[in-house]
Design a protein around this motif. Structure first.
Motif, PDB file in Angstrom:
ATOM      1  N   SER A 147       0.660  -0.872  -0.027  1.00  0.00           N
ATOM      2  CA  SER A 147       0.188   0.044  -0.168  1.00  0.00           C
ATOM      3  C   SER A 147       0.906   1.265  -0.019  1.00  0.00           C
ATOM      4  O   SER A 147       0.454   2.146   0.105  1.00  0.00           O
ATOM      5  CB  SER A 147      -0.946   0.219   1.110  1.00  0.00           C
ATOM      6  N   GLU A 148       1.673   1.073   0.168  1.00  0.00           N
ATOM      7  CA  GLU A 148       3.033   2.754   0.237  1.00  0.00           C
ATOM      8  C   GLU A 148       4.196   2.932  -1.137  1.00  0.00           C
ATOM      9  O   GLU A 148       5.200   3.171  -0.730  1.00  0.00           O
ATOM     10  CB  GLU A 148       4.041   2.675   1.494  1.00  0.00           C
ATOM     11  N   TYR A 149       3.740   1.620  -2.174  1.00  0.00           N
ATOM     12  CA  TYR A 149       4.497   1.293  -2.842  1.00  0.00           C
ATOM     13  C   TYR A 149       5.998   1.201  -3.110  1.00  0.00           C
ATOM     14  O   TYR A 149       6.800   1.398  -3.665  1.00  0.00           O
ATOM     15  CB  TYR A 149       3.982   2.325  -4.056  1.00  0.00           C
ATOM     16  N   LYS A 150       6.252   0.209  -1.802  1.00  0.00           N
ATOM     17  CA  LYS A 150       7.773  -0.085  -1.701  1.00  0.00           C
ATOM     18  C   LYS A 150       7.805  -0.981  -3.151  1.00  0.00           C
ATOM     19  O   LYS A 150       9.450  -1.217  -2.351  1.00  0.00           O
ATOM     20  CB  LYS A 150       7.692  -0.592  -0.200  1.00  0.00           C
TER      21      LYS A 150
ATOM     22  N   GLN B 137      -4.119  -4.999 -11.537  1.00  0.00           N
ATOM     23  CA  GLN B 137      -4.329  -3.346 -12.012  1.00  0.00           C
ATOM     24  C   GLN B 137      -5.294  -2.718 -10.811  1.00  0.00           C
ATOM     25  O   GLN B 137      -5.905  -3.511 -10.288  1.00  0.00           O
ATOM     26  CB  GLN B 137      -4.686  -2.820 -12.826  1.00  0.00           C
ATOM     27  N   GLU B 138      -4.578  -2.155 -10.156  1.00  0.00           N
ATOM     28  CA  GLU B 138      -6.029  -1.719  -8.720  1.00  0.00           C
ATOM     29  C   GLU B 138      -6.472  -1.173  -9.352  1.00  0.00           C
ATOM     30  O   GLU B 138      -6.665   0.047 -10.300  1.00  0.00           O
ATOM     31  CB  GLU B 138      -4.335  -0.416  -7.967  1.00  0.00           C
ATOM     32  N   LYS B 139      -7.702  -1.193  -9.545  1.00  0.00           N
ATOM     33  CA  LYS B 139      -8.911   0.237  -9.928  1.00  0.00           C
ATOM     34  C   LYS B 139      -9.958   0.458  -8.446  1.00  0.00           C
ATOM     35  O   LYS B 139      -9.547  -0.175  -7.288  1.00  0.00           O
ATOM     36  CB  LYS B 139     -10.427  -1.233 -10.059  1.00  0.00           C
TER      37      LYS B 139
ATOM     38  N   ASP C  83       7.404  -8.602  -7.454  1.00  0.00           N
ATOM     39  CA  ASP C  83       8.205  -8.503  -6.610  1.00  0.00           C
ATOM     40  C   ASP C  83       7.826  -9.683  -6.076  1.00  0.00           C
ATOM     41  O   ASP C  83       8.517 -10.799  -5.223  1.00  0.00           O
ATOM     42  CB  ASP C  83       8.692  -6.915  -5.964  1.00  0.00           C
ATOM     43  N   LEU C  84       6.576  -9.886  -4.826  1.00  0.00           N
ATOM     44  CA  LEU C  84       7.188 -10.663  -3.712  1.00  0.00           C
ATOM     45  C   LEU C  84       6.492 -12.146  -4.641  1.00  0.00           C
ATOM     46  O   LEU C  84       7.120 -12.915  -3.704  1.00  0.00           O
ATOM     47  CB  LEU C  84       5.020 -10.126  -2.935  1.00  0.00           C
ATOM     48  N   VAL C  85       5.269 -12.371  -5.167  1.00  0.00           N
ATOM     49  CA  VAL C  85       5.441 -13.354  -5.956  1.00  0.00           C
ATOM     50  C   VAL C  85       6.346 -14.170  -6.526  1.00  0.00           C
ATOM     51  O   VAL C  85       6.691 -15.264  -6.107  1.00  0.00           O
ATOM     52  CB  VAL C  85       4.611 -13.483  -6.874  1.00  0.00           C
ATOM     53  N   SER C  86       7.559 -13.044  -7.308  1.00  0.00           N
ATOM     54  CA  SER C  86       8.676 -13.442  -7.852  1.00  0.00           C
ATOM     55  C   SER C  86       9.507 -13.834  -6.493  1.00  0.00           C
ATOM     56  O   SER C  86      10.974 -14.796  -6.760  1.00  0.00           O
ATOM     57  CB  SER C  86       9.719 -11.984  -8.432  1.00  0.00           C
ATOM     58  N   ALA C  87       9.795 -13.656  -4.860  1.00  0.00           N
ATOM     59  CA  ALA C  87      10.583 -14.085  -4.120  1.00  0.00           C
ATOM     60  C   ALA C  87       9.995 -14.490  -3.650  1.00  0.00           C
ATOM     61  O   ALA C  87      11.247 -15.826  -3.819  1.00  0.00           O
ATOM     62  CB  ALA C  87       9.904 -12.232  -3.557  1.00  0.00           C
ATOM     63  N   CYS C  88       9.001 -14.882  -3.914  1.00  0.00           N
ATOM     64  CA  CYS C  88       8.649 -16.817  -3.445  1.00  0.00           C
ATOM     65  C   CYS C  88       8.743 -17.179  -4.232  1.00  0.00           C
ATOM     66  O   CYS C  88       9.341 -18.364  -3.467  1.00  0.00           O
ATOM     67  CB  CYS C  88       7.141 -16.393  -2.847  1.00  0.00           C
ATOM     68  N   LEU C  89       8.547 -17.927  -5.129  1.00  0.00           N
ATOM     69  CA  LEU C  89       8.532 -18.474  -6.441  1.00  0.00           C
ATOM     70  C   LEU C  89      10.542 -19.198  -6.626  1.00  0.00           C
ATOM     71  O   LEU C  89      10.988 -19.757  -6.423  1.00  0.00           O
ATOM     72  CB  LEU C  89       8.422 -17.839  -7.547  1.00  0.00           C
ATOM     73  N   SER C  90      11.965 -18.249  -6.119  1.00  0.00           N
ATOM     74  CA  SER C  90      12.824 -17.859  -6.036  1.00  0.00           C
ATOM     75  C   SER C  90      12.759 -18.993  -4.903  1.00  0.00           C
ATOM     76  O   SER C  90      13.846 -19.778  -5.053  1.00  0.00           O
ATOM     77  CB  SER C  90      13.649 -17.166  -6.360  1.00  0.00           C
ATOM     78  N   ARG C  91      12.154 -18.407  -4.136  1.00  0.00           N
ATOM     79  CA  ARG C  91      12.557 -19.254  -2.410  1.00  0.00           C
ATOM     80  C   ARG C  91      12.033 -20.633  -2.918  1.00  0.00           C
ATOM     81  O   ARG C  91      12.591 -21.838  -2.492  1.00  0.00           O
ATOM     82  CB  ARG C  91      12.047 -18.379  -1.347  1.00  0.00           C
ATOM     83  N   ILE C  92      10.843 -21.642  -3.098  1.00  0.00           N
ATOM     84  CA  ILE C  92      10.390 -22.211  -3.815  1.00  0.00           C
ATOM     85  C   ILE C  92      11.986 -23.256  -4.397  1.00  0.00           C
ATOM     86  O   ILE C  92      11.667 -24.257  -3.990  1.00  0.00           O
ATOM     87  CB  ILE C  92       9.288 -22.160  -4.171  1.00  0.00           C
ATOM     88  N   LYS C  93      12.088 -22.027  -5.976  1.00  0.00           N
ATOM     89  CA  LYS C  93      13.075 -22.634  -5.944  1.00  0.00           C
ATOM     90  C   LYS C  93      14.188 -23.075  -5.209  1.00  0.00           C
ATOM     91  O   LYS C  93      15.369 -24.965  -6.028  1.00  0.00           O
ATOM     92  CB  LYS C  93      13.783 -21.848  -7.380  1.00  0.00           C
ATOM     93  N   GLU C  94      14.679 -22.456  -4.188  1.00  0.00           N
ATOM     94  CA  GLU C  94      15.799 -23.158  -4.059  1.00  0.00           C
ATOM     95  C   GLU C  94      15.625 -23.897  -2.811  1.00  0.00           C
ATOM     96  O   GLU C  94      15.913 -24.999  -3.206  1.00  0.00           O
ATOM     97  CB  GLU C  94      16.118 -21.484  -2.852  1.00  0.00           C
TER      98      GLU C  94
ATOM     99  N   GLY D 168      -2.196  -9.209  -4.655  1.00  0.00           N
ATOM    100  CA  GLY D 168      -0.446  -9.059  -5.227  1.00  0.00           C
ATOM    101  C   GLY D 168       0.154 -10.289  -4.166  1.00  0.00           C
ATOM    102  O   GLY D 168       0.845 -10.253  -4.374  1.00  0.00           O
ATOM    103  N   VAL D 169      -0.931 -10.064  -3.358  1.00  0.00           N
ATOM    104  CA  VAL D 169      -0.120 -11.468  -1.547  1.00  0.00           C
ATOM    105  C   VAL D 169       0.211 -12.856  -2.315  1.00  0.00           C
ATOM    106  O   VAL D 169      -0.637 -13.413  -2.336  1.00  0.00           O
ATOM    107  CB  VAL D 169      -0.408 -11.398  -0.707  1.00  0.00           C
ATOM    108  N   PRO D 170       0.861 -13.157  -2.513  1.00  0.00           N
ATOM    109  CA  PRO D 170       1.635 -14.870  -2.664  1.00  0.00           C
ATOM    110  C   PRO D 170       0.646 -15.488  -1.643  1.00  0.00           C
ATOM    111  O   PRO D 170       1.333 -15.314  -0.308  1.00  0.00           O
ATOM    112  CB  PRO D 170       2.657 -15.162  -2.720  1.00  0.00           C
TER     113      PRO D 170
END
Lengths: 101, 465
Positions: free
Chosen positions: B16-19, B59-61, B24-35, B70-72
């Motif tokens: 919500s703060e656009y950090k 897309q936020e409406k 990014d979140l999904v890709s971080a979790c998927l890399s961790r899964i791979k690892e 966007g949360v995995p």
């Protein structure tokens, strides 16, 4: 309190028949003992008197649950979707084994 | 910042703060899964491609209320998930692709979460080890020679290993709380009927309860509030509002009972002591802790075994290979044993002695809890008498799950809500404490657990993988 009566292989075969469950040779051999072990355990309940206690089949106390005669179309399956996982279909129907009576 | 390590609350705040973005979140979790998946095996299906695509198209409406956008999220593989394989970890439906979403999945999707995979479990949830999975066992992230517990072992291990932000599990008697305890994460088992069972592959219909497995108590509350509520599709779901402040109470003045029968002499050394230290902590926060007495939980094992096996034999009768799935010889040995036992106890001539008798003793257990809840607000005990057990421990122990879940089964049979919260370690493996309350007391349980959690650091410890 032990259940001295071991389940026989005949009883195991009978129950497997009721459950429509094909057992492997090993299972047919192992199950009398394995099931008897569990039956011994659950027979502990005989220690507790409960003749006058009413049973609880449903914990929330809900009795009859009615719903309005409406459906949510976005969550209904199409015939194609309903049939999609069947191994055999024919003209939009599931195919079952023939049962002659 | 390793985004996969974030709690749900942190992830939602950061989004919500656009950090960072959902992508990014999904890709971080998927890399961790791979690892880590080669070591853990928490997932049966990973939906990398679909999740990446979904996350990149977010897309936020304006006006949309999507709290988890966007949360995995990871879902136990006994929840029907449209278009995805839903195997219940069993060979008999190894190739089954769900044509619809379970209500819990529907709600998680509606809230904007991105499903990154389906998690491993005991086949048809028949177990407390995740060892009876037809897809191989899941390993405990704290020590891969040990089991994660079960049946929601994949969900608990995935959360503990930071492969996901949160997960959904299901509990019949221990399947959320026990793996959460063994993996050092939070698991909430809601009151029976509080969360819809629609689309959850049934085990024992009279106790099945879906619930969250998360990194913190606050996260469990957030997920619980999204998935709880009446559902037209589940006639047993409760038609009562899910309130924010139903029984809001601070720990100060709260009466917490320690059931003496639940601190068992045969417990692994250190487990009871760790939970007693947690009781002291609650006392220092203002709670009044007192010893109470409950019906010996060993009888609950028998009641649960009869009810569960009976309902299993009935629920699995529908697996006939006609509408979906393979043939009945594809059930594994554990499944077959349970179907057999349940068929045995439901036979004409045996029904009264077993199934009906068990339902009568269920009444006695419920009345026993009612009596104790006149004296105390909540009950505190270990979740399991042991920490995680070694891989292979469940083999050839017909009652493995029942014994390791002895402290959970009574409350499950009674339909009560409970939570497992990390409260320490014994020999490097996590210990979970359990808070159980009266029907519909989720808020009180969550409030108390959260105050405890904020006063301790256990939940911040991470396994070294």
């Amino acid at each position: 309190m032990k259940n001295n009566k071991k389940l026989t292989s005949e009883e195991v075969k009978h129950v497997a028949g009721l459950a429509n469950l094909p057992l492997s040779e090993k299972e047919t051999k192992d199950f009398p003992e394995k099931l008897s072990e569990t039956i011994d355990y659950i027979d502990q309940l005989k220690e507790i008197p409960a003749e006058n206690t009413p049973p609880t089949y449903q914990v929330t106390g809900k009795t009859n649950a009615w719903r309005s005669d409406k459906s949510d179309s976005c969550r209904l399956l199409s015939p194609q979707e309903a049939l999609a996982n069947a191994k055999k279909t024919h003209n939009g129907f599931f195919v079952t084994k023939v049962k002659w009576s | 910042m390793e985004l996969n390590k974030l709690t749900l609350t942190e992830a939602m705040d950061g989004l919500s703060e656009y950090k960072f973005t959902g992508r990014d979140l999904v890709s971080a979790c998927l890399s961790r899964i791979k690892e880590v998946e080669p070591k853990i095996n928490a997932f049966i299906t990973v939906t990398a491609e679909a999740a990446n695509k979904e996350a990149s198209e977010i897309q936020e409406k304006p006006g949309d209320i999507k709290p988890f956008l966007g949360v995995p999220a990871a879902i136990k593989d006994n929840f029907n998930t449209k278009g995805l394989k839903t195997t219940a970890a069993s060979n008999i439906i190894r190739d089954y692709v769900a044509p619809y979403d379970a209500t819990v999945v529907h709600k998680i999707k509606e809230s904007g979460a991105v499903i990154i995979g389906k998690t491993n479990m005991d086949a048809f949830a028949h177990g407390s080890s995740t060892e009876t999975s037809d897809f191989g066992p899941t390993k405990n992230p704290w020590n891969t020679d040990y089991l994660p517990g079960g049946s929601s072992g994949g969900s608990a291990a995935a959360v503990a290993a930071d492969e996901t932000i949160f997960a959904i599990g299901s509990e019949t008697a221990g399947s959320i709380r026990q793996p959460a305890a063994w993996c050092g994460v939070v698991g909430l088992k809601p009151t029976y009927g509080r969360v819809s069972r629609y689309g959850l592959i049934a085990m024992a219909s009279s106790t099945d309860s879906p619930g969250p497995i998360t990194k913190t108590v606050a996260d469990a509350r957030t997920v619980y509030r999204v998935i709880a509520g009446f559902d037209l599709f589940d006639a047993t779901s409760a038609d009562r509002p899910v309130s924010d402040s139903g029984n809001l109470k601070k720990i100060a003045g709260l009466k917490i009972g320690l059931p003496k029968e639940y601190f068992r002499t045969e417990a692994q050394p250190g487990v009871n002591e760790t939970v007693m230290a947690a009781a002291k902590k609650l006392e220092s926060l203002g709670a009044r802790v007192l010893e109470v007495s409950l019906f010996d939980p060993k009888y609950a094992i028998s009641v649960y075994t009869i009810l569960q096996r009976s309902e299993v034999s009935s629920n699995l009768a529908r697996f006939d290979g006609i509408r979906f799935g393979g043939t009945r010889d594809q059930f594994n040995e554990e499944n077959k044993r349970r179907i057999m036992l349940g068929t045995y106890t439901l036979q004409s001539g045996y029904y009264e002695a077993y199934y009906q008798k068990a339902q009568k003793i269920r009444t006695i257990i419920i009345e026993d809890f009612n009596r104790v809840f006149e004296k105390v607000d909540l009950l505190l005990s270990p979740v399991s008498p042991t920490t995680a057990q070694k891989v292979g421990a469940s083999a050839n122990q017909a009652m493995f799950g029942e014994i390791s879940d002895i402290l959970i089964e009574p409350s499950s049979i009674a339909g009560l809500p409970g939570i497992s919260v990390p409260c320490g370690f014994v020999k490097g493996l996590p210990v979970g404490m359990q808070l159980v309350g009266p029907m519909w007391s989720e808020n009180l349980i969550l409030d108390t657990a959260q105050e405890y959690e904020q006063a301790t650091e256990w939940h911040k410890q991470k396994p070294n993988l």
